[in-house]
Design an enzyme around this catalytic site. Structure first.
Site, PDB file in Angstrom:
ATOM      1  N   ASP A  63     -15.072 -26.919  -6.987  1.00  0.00           N
ATOM      2  CA  ASP A  63     -13.679 -26.489  -6.972  1.00  0.00           C
ATOM      3  C   ASP A  63     -13.331 -25.953  -8.365  1.00  0.00           C
ATOM      4  O   ASP A  63     -13.521 -26.660  -9.359  1.00  0.00           O
ATOM      5  CB  ASP A  63     -12.825 -27.722  -6.628  1.00  0.00           C
ATOM      6  CG  ASP A  63     -11.339 -27.428  -6.565  1.00  0.00           C
ATOM      7  OD1 ASP A  63     -10.922 -26.333  -6.965  1.00  0.00           O
ATOM      8  OD2 ASP A  63     -10.601 -28.336  -6.112  1.00  0.00           O
ATOM      9  N   ALA A  86     -12.215 -16.322  -6.520  1.00  0.00           N
ATOM     10  CA  ALA A  86     -11.796 -17.508  -5.747  1.00  0.00           C
ATOM     11  C   ALA A  86     -10.282 -17.566  -5.614  1.00  0.00           C
ATOM     12  O   ALA A  86      -9.551 -17.494  -6.607  1.00  0.00           O
ATOM     13  CB  ALA A  86     -12.307 -18.776  -6.408  1.00  0.00           C
ATOM     14  N   THR A 131      -4.332  -8.267  -6.491  1.00  0.00           N
ATOM     15  CA  THR A 131      -3.937  -7.557  -5.266  1.00  0.00           C
ATOM     16  C   THR A 131      -2.736  -6.657  -5.520  1.00  0.00           C
ATOM     17  O   THR A 131      -1.930  -6.919  -6.424  1.00  0.00           O
ATOM     18  CB  THR A 131      -3.580  -8.605  -4.184  1.00  0.00           C
ATOM     19  OG1 THR A 131      -2.928  -7.953  -3.112  1.00  0.00           O
ATOM     20  CG2 THR A 131      -2.635  -9.682  -4.716  1.00  0.00           C
ATOM     21  N   ASP A 132      -2.586  -5.650  -4.669  1.00  0.00           N
ATOM     22  CA  ASP A 132      -1.394  -4.796  -4.775  1.00  0.00           C
ATOM     23  C   ASP A 132      -0.139  -5.525  -4.285  1.00  0.00           C
ATOM     24  O   ASP A 132       0.972  -5.073  -4.528  1.00  0.00           O
ATOM     25  CB  ASP A 132      -1.589  -3.480  -4.005  1.00  0.00           C
ATOM     26  CG  ASP A 132      -1.871  -3.661  -2.522  1.00  0.00           C
ATOM     27  OD1 ASP A 132      -1.945  -4.816  -2.054  1.00  0.00           O
ATOM     28  OD2 ASP A 132      -2.016  -2.634  -1.820  1.00  0.00           O
ATOM     29  N   GLU A 133      -0.338  -6.664  -3.595  1.00  0.00           N
ATOM     30  CA  GLU A 133       0.834  -7.369  -3.044  1.00  0.00           C
ATOM     31  C   GLU A 133       1.756  -7.912  -4.130  1.00  0.00           C
ATOM     32  O   GLU A 133       2.911  -8.229  -3.851  1.00  0.00           O
ATOM     33  CB  GLU A 133       0.387  -8.509  -2.124  1.00  0.00           C
ATOM     34  CG  GLU A 133      -0.360  -8.004  -0.920  1.00  0.00           C
ATOM     35  CD  GLU A 133      -0.364  -8.959   0.258  1.00  0.00           C
ATOM     36  OE1 GLU A 133       0.379  -9.947   0.252  1.00  0.00           O
ATOM     37  OE2 GLU A 133      -1.120  -8.678   1.199  1.00  0.00           O
ATOM     38  N   TYR A 156       1.771 -16.412  -1.263  1.00  0.00           N
ATOM     39  CA  TYR A 156       0.457 -15.900  -1.687  1.00  0.00           C
ATOM     40  C   TYR A 156       0.611 -14.912  -2.851  1.00  0.00           C
ATOM     41  O   TYR A 156       0.006 -15.084  -3.907  1.00  0.00           O
ATOM     42  CB  TYR A 156      -0.261 -15.215  -0.511  1.00  0.00           C
ATOM     43  CG  TYR A 156      -1.384 -14.302  -0.959  1.00  0.00           C
ATOM     44  CD1 TYR A 156      -2.551 -14.830  -1.516  1.00  0.00           C
ATOM     45  CD2 TYR A 156      -1.279 -12.904  -0.850  1.00  0.00           C
ATOM     46  CE1 TYR A 156      -3.578 -13.990  -1.956  1.00  0.00           C
ATOM     47  CE2 TYR A 156      -2.298 -12.066  -1.283  1.00  0.00           C
ATOM     48  CZ  TYR A 156      -3.440 -12.604  -1.832  1.00  0.00           C
ATOM     49  OH  TYR A 156      -4.446 -11.778  -2.274  1.00  0.00           O
ATOM     50  N   LYS A 160      -0.549 -15.120  -6.815  1.00  0.00           N
ATOM     51  CA  LYS A 160      -1.443 -14.142  -7.461  1.00  0.00           C
ATOM     52  C   LYS A 160      -0.744 -13.528  -8.680  1.00  0.00           C
ATOM     53  O   LYS A 160      -1.364 -13.311  -9.718  1.00  0.00           O
ATOM     54  CB  LYS A 160      -1.832 -13.033  -6.478  1.00  0.00           C
ATOM     55  CG  LYS A 160      -2.750 -13.462  -5.353  1.00  0.00           C
ATOM     56  CD  LYS A 160      -4.111 -13.976  -5.796  1.00  0.00           C
ATOM     57  CE  LYS A 160      -5.023 -12.902  -6.325  1.00  0.00           C
ATOM     58  NZ  LYS A 160      -6.380 -13.415  -6.630  1.00  0.00           N
ATOM     59  N   ASN A 185      -5.623  -3.348   0.594  1.00  0.00           N
ATOM     60  CA  ASN A 185      -6.288  -4.094   1.686  1.00  0.00           C
ATOM     61  C   ASN A 185      -7.740  -3.682   1.866  1.00  0.00           C
ATOM     62  O   ASN A 185      -8.032  -2.496   2.037  1.00  0.00           O
ATOM     63  CB  ASN A 185      -5.567  -3.813   3.006  1.00  0.00           C
ATOM     64  CG  ASN A 185      -4.274  -4.560   3.115  1.00  0.00           C
ATOM     65  OD1 ASN A 185      -3.356  -4.333   2.330  1.00  0.00           O
ATOM     66  ND2 ASN A 185      -4.186  -5.454   4.075  1.00  0.00           N
ATOM     67  N   ASP A 287       7.635 -11.038  14.155  1.00  0.00           N
ATOM     68  CA  ASP A 287       7.218 -10.531  12.845  1.00  0.00           C
ATOM     69  C   ASP A 287       6.933 -11.669  11.859  1.00  0.00           C
ATOM     70  O   ASP A 287       7.470 -12.771  11.994  1.00  0.00           O
ATOM     71  CB  ASP A 287       8.322  -9.627  12.269  1.00  0.00           C
ATOM     72  CG  ASP A 287       7.755  -8.571  11.337  1.00  0.00           C
ATOM     73  OD1 ASP A 287       6.554  -8.633  11.025  1.00  0.00           O
ATOM     74  OD2 ASP A 287       8.527  -7.678  10.916  1.00  0.00           O
ATOM     75  N   HIS A 291       7.837  -9.956   5.647  1.00  0.00           N
ATOM     76  CA  HIS A 291       6.742  -8.991   5.829  1.00  0.00           C
ATOM     77  C   HIS A 291       6.962  -7.710   5.019  1.00  0.00           C
ATOM     78  O   HIS A 291       7.900  -6.948   5.294  1.00  0.00           O
ATOM     79  CB  HIS A 291       6.663  -8.658   7.322  1.00  0.00           C
ATOM     80  CG  HIS A 291       5.399  -8.007   7.737  1.00  0.00           C
ATOM     81  ND1 HIS A 291       5.121  -7.697   9.041  1.00  0.00           N
ATOM     82  CD2 HIS A 291       4.314  -7.594   7.039  1.00  0.00           C
ATOM     83  CE1 HIS A 291       3.939  -7.139   9.135  1.00  0.00           C
ATOM     84  NE2 HIS A 291       3.432  -7.053   7.917  1.00  0.00           N
TER      85      HIS A 291
END
Ligand code: NAD
Ligand code: DAU
Length: 349
Positions: A63, A86, A131-133, A156, A160, A185, A287, A291
């Site tokens: 871990d 990870a 990530t692009d998120e 999430y 990040k 993605n 949905d 989102h």
């Protein structure tokens, strides 16, 4: 870079990266793959890699939040570079139970940064996969650039974003040789079938409903996983320390279009065929809360400064991906039945 720590190497992108690095590049060093083997980690994603890499690959089940074990690994394998994949990666799971996301994505990253800081004399590179998120949601127009402000909307993406800020701060404060990539993605072989593309491929193949969230008009910008891996390796070798690079393939697509394309390719391949179009399986469902409507990545910096180019178009990559899932029924069966987890228990406790 001679002794690279790859975290999360038994997951989707991590396993593709290790295969790419050891099988396709002239990287001469060793890889120590540290993975906790959560539901998303599957050692079978790297089957054959030990034999094929003549002692250059080692797997350690651990871990990244465990300070003691990670410190031991740093010393035992004389780690001089880190490629950090990870993470808890699924938005839907982060909505239901965010705890593990905070632990692994923020605390785990912090733990690795601290180790990197205390081994700084031999550390060549700490590359953080993001990530692009983290940028939130776009309207109808525009793209995420490296200058777009962070506005994460899910637990999430917030976790990040937190880890990205820590990585950046360790460069500013301690001079750690970091780079960060924010990618759109991914899709391709070995992706866990909770994510849209593999879920739809397998459901459509089996004649099950294809759940599309909301009106299906949400837009994602798709990149074939090998193209992500070439981008990461380019940045690790040539990226400027302290810099962030966007990775994306200019493949914006509404979810409903992606699902229809999968149906059409499967119909064309006639696999498991009845005569009805698989589009009939499409089912609009409730949905996802919060989102994000649209993602689109501007990767001009990576293309212009480091000459990176994606190789796969969405059509060719999607077809390859569908063929991969159809050709790996044993992998699919073991993942879907949970048999891979029994194997992990038997071998790693
Ligand atoms: P994944 O869920 O398939 O794999 C994650 C891996 O991390 C698994 O093998 C899991 O066992 C391991 N892991 C989880 N917690 C751990 C811990 N505490 N210690 C050690 N290992 C642990 O994820 P993925 O889709 O391959 O994503 C990899 C990285 O890329 C993530 O950081 C994700 O945020 C980022 N990313 C993913 C995408 C995408 O489309 N999938 C796009 C951009 C960025
Ligand atoms: O943009 C990068 C991100 O892409 C990564 O950081 C994440 O780790 C990765 O999981 C992915 O996040 P998304 O939420 O975009 O991926 P997912 O495959 O879960 O969903 C893609 C789109 O499809 C999204 O708009 C939600 C929708 N969807 C998803 C599922 C699982 C559906 O309509 N039906 C579904 O059953």
């Amino acid at each position: 870079m001679k002794n690279m720590l790859v975290t999360g190497g038994c997951g989707f992108i991590g396993s593709n990266f290790i295969r790419y690095l050891l099988e396709e590049t002239n990287y001469p060093g060793r890889v120590a793959n540290v993975d906790q083997l959560t539901y998303a980690g599957n050692p079978e994603n790297l089957s054959g890699i030990e034999k094929g890499s003549s002692g250059r690959y080692v797997f350690i089940k651990a871990d990244i939040c465990d300070q003691e074990i990670m410190a031991q690994i740093f010393d035992d394998y004389e780690i001089d570079s880190i490629c950090h994949f990870a993470a808890e990666s699924h938005v839907d799971r982060s909505i239901v139970s965010p705890d593990a996301f905070i632990q692994t994505n923020i605390v785990g990253t912090f733990n690795l940064l601290e180790l990197a800081r205390t081994h700084q004399e031999r550390l060549q590179r700490f590359h953080h996969i993001s990530t692009d998120e983290v940028f939130g949601s776009l309207g109808k127009e525009g793209f995420f650039t490296e200058e777009t402000r962070y506005q994460p909307n899910s637990p999430y993406s917030a976790s990040k974003a937190g880890s990205d800020h820590l990585v950046r701060a360790y460069h500013q404060t301690y001079g750690l040789p970091i780079t960060i990539s924010n990618c759109s993605n991914n899709y391709g072989p070995y992706q866990f079938p909770e994510k849209l593309i593999p879920l739809v491929i397998l459901n459509a193949f089996e004649g099950k409903p294809l759940p599309v969230y909301g009106d299906g008009r949400h837009v994602r910008d798709w990149l074939y996983v090998r193209d992500h891996c070439t981008g990461i390796w380019t940045i690790m070798r040539h990226g400027k320390r302290g810099e962030t690079y966007n990775i994306g393939g200019n493949n914006e697509m509404e979810n409903i279009t992606v699902v229809e394309m999968i149906c059409d390719i499967l119909d064309e391949l006639h696999t498991g065929a009845e005569n009805r179009s698989r589009r009939e399986l499409i089912t609009f469902v409730k949905d996802r809360p919060g989102h994000d409507r649209r993602y689109a990545i501007d990767s001009t910096k990576l293309r212009q400064e480091l000459s990176w180019r994606p190789e796969e178009s969405f059509e060719s990559g999607l077809r390859k991906t569908i063929e991969w899932y159809l050709g790996h029924q044993a992998w699919v069966d073991r993942v879907k039945s949970g048999e891979y987890q029994s194997w992990i228990k038997e071998h790693y406790g």
